[in-house]
Design a protein around this motif. Structure first.
Motif, PDB file in Angstrom:
ATOM      1  N   ARG A 164       0.839  -1.209   0.000  1.00  0.00           N
ATOM      2  CA  ARG A 164       0.000   0.000   0.000  1.00  0.00           C
ATOM      3  C   ARG A 164       0.869   1.252   0.000  1.00  0.00           C
ATOM      4  NH1 ARG A 164      -3.834  -2.815   3.643  1.00  0.00           N
ATOM      5  NH2 ARG A 164      -2.679  -2.031   5.440  1.00  0.00           N
ATOM      6  N   GLN A 165       1.959   1.197   0.763  1.00  0.00           N
ATOM      7  CA  GLN A 165       2.828   2.365   0.795  1.00  0.00           C
ATOM      8  C   GLN A 165       3.455   2.576  -0.588  1.00  0.00           C
ATOM      9  OE1 GLN A 165       2.914   5.159   1.887  1.00  0.00           O
ATOM     10  NE2 GLN A 165       3.862   5.143   3.897  1.00  0.00           N
ATOM     11  N   ARG A 166       3.767   1.481  -1.280  1.00  0.00           N
ATOM     12  CA  ARG A 166       4.301   1.618  -2.649  1.00  0.00           C
ATOM     13  C   ARG A 166       3.255   2.216  -3.582  1.00  0.00           C
ATOM     14  NH1 ARG A 166       9.293  -1.753  -3.691  1.00  0.00           N
ATOM     15  NH2 ARG A 166       9.813  -2.417  -1.585  1.00  0.00           N
ATOM     16  N   VAL A 167       1.999   1.826  -3.375  1.00  0.00           N
ATOM     17  CA  VAL A 167       0.933   2.421  -4.187  1.00  0.00           C
ATOM     18  C   VAL A 167       0.877   3.932  -3.944  1.00  0.00           C
ATOM     19  CG1 VAL A 167      -1.576   2.550  -4.537  1.00  0.00           C
ATOM     20  CG2 VAL A 167      -0.469   0.313  -4.306  1.00  0.00           C
ATOM     21  N   GLU A 184       6.934  10.906   7.658  1.00  0.00           N
ATOM     22  CA  GLU A 184       7.045   9.589   8.285  1.00  0.00           C
ATOM     23  C   GLU A 184       6.583   8.503   7.321  1.00  0.00           C
ATOM     24  OE1 GLU A 184       8.097   9.311  11.474  1.00  0.00           O
ATOM     25  OE2 GLU A 184       7.563  11.161  12.496  1.00  0.00           O
ATOM     26  N   PRO A 185       7.207   8.402   6.155  1.00  0.00           N
ATOM     27  CA  PRO A 185       6.646   7.511   5.134  1.00  0.00           C
ATOM     28  C   PRO A 185       6.773   6.036   5.479  1.00  0.00           C
ATOM     29  CG  PRO A 185       8.784   8.307   4.428  1.00  0.00           C
ATOM     30  CD  PRO A 185       8.454   9.021   5.710  1.00  0.00           C
ATOM     31  N   THR A 186       7.581   5.689   6.448  1.00  0.00           N
ATOM     32  CA  THR A 186       7.822   4.260   6.665  1.00  0.00           C
ATOM     33  C   THR A 186       7.584   3.799   8.093  1.00  0.00           C
ATOM     34  OG1 THR A 186      10.162   4.680   7.091  1.00  0.00           O
ATOM     35  CG2 THR A 186       9.571   4.156   4.840  1.00  0.00           C
ATOM     36  N   ILE A 193      11.177  -3.664   5.058  1.00  0.00           N
ATOM     37  CA  ILE A 193      10.372  -2.952   4.066  1.00  0.00           C
ATOM     38  C   ILE A 193      10.729  -1.463   4.100  1.00  0.00           C
ATOM     39  CG2 ILE A 193       8.041  -2.522   3.218  1.00  0.00           C
ATOM     40  CD1 ILE A 193       8.312  -5.423   3.423  1.00  0.00           C
ATOM     41  N   GLN A 194      10.917  -0.928   5.311  1.00  0.00           N
ATOM     42  CA  GLN A 194      11.332   0.483   5.446  1.00  0.00           C
ATOM     43  C   GLN A 194      12.565   0.749   4.613  1.00  0.00           C
ATOM     44  OE1 GLN A 194      12.192   2.091   9.272  1.00  0.00           O
ATOM     45  NE2 GLN A 194      10.272   1.414  10.170  1.00  0.00           N
ATOM     46  N   GLN A 196      13.760  -0.917   2.097  1.00  0.00           N
ATOM     47  CA  GLN A 196      13.489  -1.012   0.652  1.00  0.00           C
ATOM     48  C   GLN A 196      12.833   0.256   0.119  1.00  0.00           C
ATOM     49  OE1 GLN A 196      10.995  -4.421   0.075  1.00  0.00           O
ATOM     50  NE2 GLN A 196      12.530  -5.863   0.815  1.00  0.00           N
ATOM     51  N   ILE A 197      11.857   0.754   0.892  1.00  0.00           N
ATOM     52  CA  ILE A 197      11.121   1.933   0.431  1.00  0.00           C
ATOM     53  C   ILE A 197      12.055   3.151   0.362  1.00  0.00           C
ATOM     54  CG2 ILE A 197       9.242   3.530   1.004  1.00  0.00           C
ATOM     55  CD1 ILE A 197       7.720   1.113   0.603  1.00  0.00           C
ATOM     56  N   LEU A 198      12.905   3.280   1.381  1.00  0.00           N
ATOM     57  CA  LEU A 198      13.811   4.431   1.394  1.00  0.00           C
ATOM     58  C   LEU A 198      14.811   4.356   0.250  1.00  0.00           C
ATOM     59  CD1 LEU A 198      14.341   4.705   5.219  1.00  0.00           C
ATOM     60  CD2 LEU A 198      13.072   6.283   3.752  1.00  0.00           C
ATOM     61  N   GLU A 199      15.279   3.142  -0.005  1.00  0.00           N
ATOM     62  CA  GLU A 199      16.204   2.946  -1.106  1.00  0.00           C
ATOM     63  C   GLU A 199      15.522   3.305  -2.431  1.00  0.00           C
ATOM     64  OE1 GLU A 199      18.626  -0.931  -2.430  1.00  0.00           O
ATOM     65  OE2 GLU A 199      18.371  -0.613  -0.268  1.00  0.00           O
ATOM     66  N   LEU A 200      14.279   2.856  -2.529  1.00  0.00           N
ATOM     67  CA  LEU A 200      13.490   3.152  -3.720  1.00  0.00           C
ATOM     68  C   LEU A 200      13.368   4.667  -3.929  1.00  0.00           C
ATOM     69  CD1 LEU A 200      11.390   2.196  -5.893  1.00  0.00           C
ATOM     70  CD2 LEU A 200       9.675   2.461  -4.110  1.00  0.00           C
TER      71      LEU A 200
END
Ligand SMILES: Nc1ncnc2c1ncn2[C@@H]1O[C@H](COP(=O)(O)OP(=O)(O)OP(=O)(O)O)[C@@H](O)[C@H]1O
Ligand code: SF4
Ligand SMILES: [Mg+2]
Length: 350
Positions: A164-167, A184-186, A193-194, A196-200
């Motif tokens: 959902r956060q990726r969406v 506070e996105p993660t 997962i945090q 991965q998202i930050l890396e993204l």
């Protein structure tokens, strides 16, 4: 670093507060900072210091009672404070985008995620449904959603928190924003997962020359992703410096306290380290330095005179200690240089 780079966003002396029955209470007290093109600026500070309020002011999404009481928010040379709702909604999702903390509350449960991303595209671009969906698909691929074509047809509840956060990120990036604000996105996600998202976000930023303003409690994350760091305390900016400077050579006593009390930077943490005492409430804000109720170095004048935000050794810092006035100031009564026993009440009395 700094002066020679182009500012994407320039916040100047921003005052924001809330209307009450008869009066209004001030929360952000002269917040000033810039986000340069292509950089990641991280904002840190204890709960309630005004980080979200700062981002919501920029986005033109203050809660109903909230009001900008003064100052400027310049984005690409235009003052956002003067824009009306229609102009702001055109900017949002287009040049300016925001990711909120809890994706479930920002996604509509009754529509598929594909439809929601496509809608955002159609709101801002003159494209047909089919093209909007193919843009959504492209964004799902970009943010690393597996089997993206199938996921487009899922409803939010059918996806994991990380998906959902990726969406949400796909939605925020769908129109190629120039500035992405991530509040506070993660924090709602688990640690792998945090990461991965930050890396993204970092990869996408590099690829697209986007600027990111990221709010996070996690100093480990800050040290990894920030180009520069802004520290807020009780509605004010108290220090700003580049990543290395801030962690290796903090200038403000509050920042020093924060950094000294990180047990190990890389350790998993979701809250800021603890500094003794508590943040004063908006109604009982000290007249002078807002940190004076907790500062181990406070002098007499710190209680009554508010220090200016100024440049000191590659930092911007708000503390009398970094001014010429410091030497002449009166020591805190009956207390030696390294500490004091004053209680919060002693200090607030002024
Ligand atoms: N709707 C509101 N009405 C009145 N006061 C509010 C409202 N929303 C926020 N505030 C006040 O504004 C201050 C700043 O809130 P803000 O949400 O910006 O903090 P924050 O730094 O984002 O904190 P956190 O880390 O907990 O998210 C708080 O002291 C809060 O009490
Ligand atoms: S101005 Fe005074 S009270 Fe405030 S942080 Fe500096 S030394 Fe401490
Ligand atoms: Mg917040």
């Amino acid at each position: 670093m700094g002066e020679k780079m182009d500012a994407q966003l320039k916040v100047e002396d921003l005052h924001v507060g809330f209307k009450q029955k008869k009066s209004s209470v001030n929360i952000l007290n002269g917040v000033s900072f810039q986000v340069y093109k292509g950089e990641t600026l991280c904002i840190v500070g204890e709960s309630g210091c005004g980080k979200s309020l700062t981002s919501l002011s920029i986005m033109g999404l203050l809660p109903k009672q909230g009001e900008v009481q003064g100052g400027k928010i310049e984005f690409e040379g235009e003052n956002l404070v003067q824009k009306n709702m229609k102009q702001m909604s055109r900017l949002r999702g287009n040049d300016l985008s925001m990711i909120f903390q809890e994706p479930m509350t920002s996604l509509n449960p009754v529509h598929t995620v594909g439809k929601q991303v496509a809608e955002v595209v159609r709101t801002h671009r003159q494209v047909g449904k089919k093209e909007a969906y193919s843009r959504a698909l492209e964004m799902f691929e970009l943010v690393g959603i597996p089997s993206p074509a199938e996921r487009l047809h899922n409803y939010p509840h059918e996806l994991s928190g990380g998906m959902r956060q990726r969406v949400m990120i796909a939605m925020a990036l769908a129109c190629n924003p120039k500035l992405l604000i991530a509040d506070e996105p993660t924090t709602a996600l688990d640690v792998t997962i945090q990461a991965q998202i930050l890396e993204l976000l970092n990869d996408i930023k590099a690829e697209r020359q986007m600027s990111i303003m990221m709010i996070t409690h996690d100093l480990g994350v800050v040290s990894e992703v920030a180009d520069r760091v802004l520290v807020m305390y009780a509605g004010e900016v108290i220090e700003c410096a580049n990543n290395r400077q801030l962690f290796n050579n903090p200038q403000h006593p509050y920042t020093q306290g924060l950094i000294a009390s990180i047990p190990k930077l890389k350790e998993e943490k979701d809250e800021l380290p603890i500094i003794e005492g508590s943040v004063p409430s908006p109604e009982k804000m000290p007249k002078g330095c807002r940190f004076s109720t907790r500062c181990p170095f406070a002098k007499q004048e710190c209680l009554t005179d508010s220090p200016p935000l100024q440049e000191a050794e590659e930092h911007t810092v708000r503390c009398w200690m970094h001014t010429d006035r410091w030497e002449e100031m009166t020591p805190w009564k009956g207390v030696d240089e390294d500490g004091r026993e004053a209680t919060e009440q002693d200090l607030i009395r002024s």
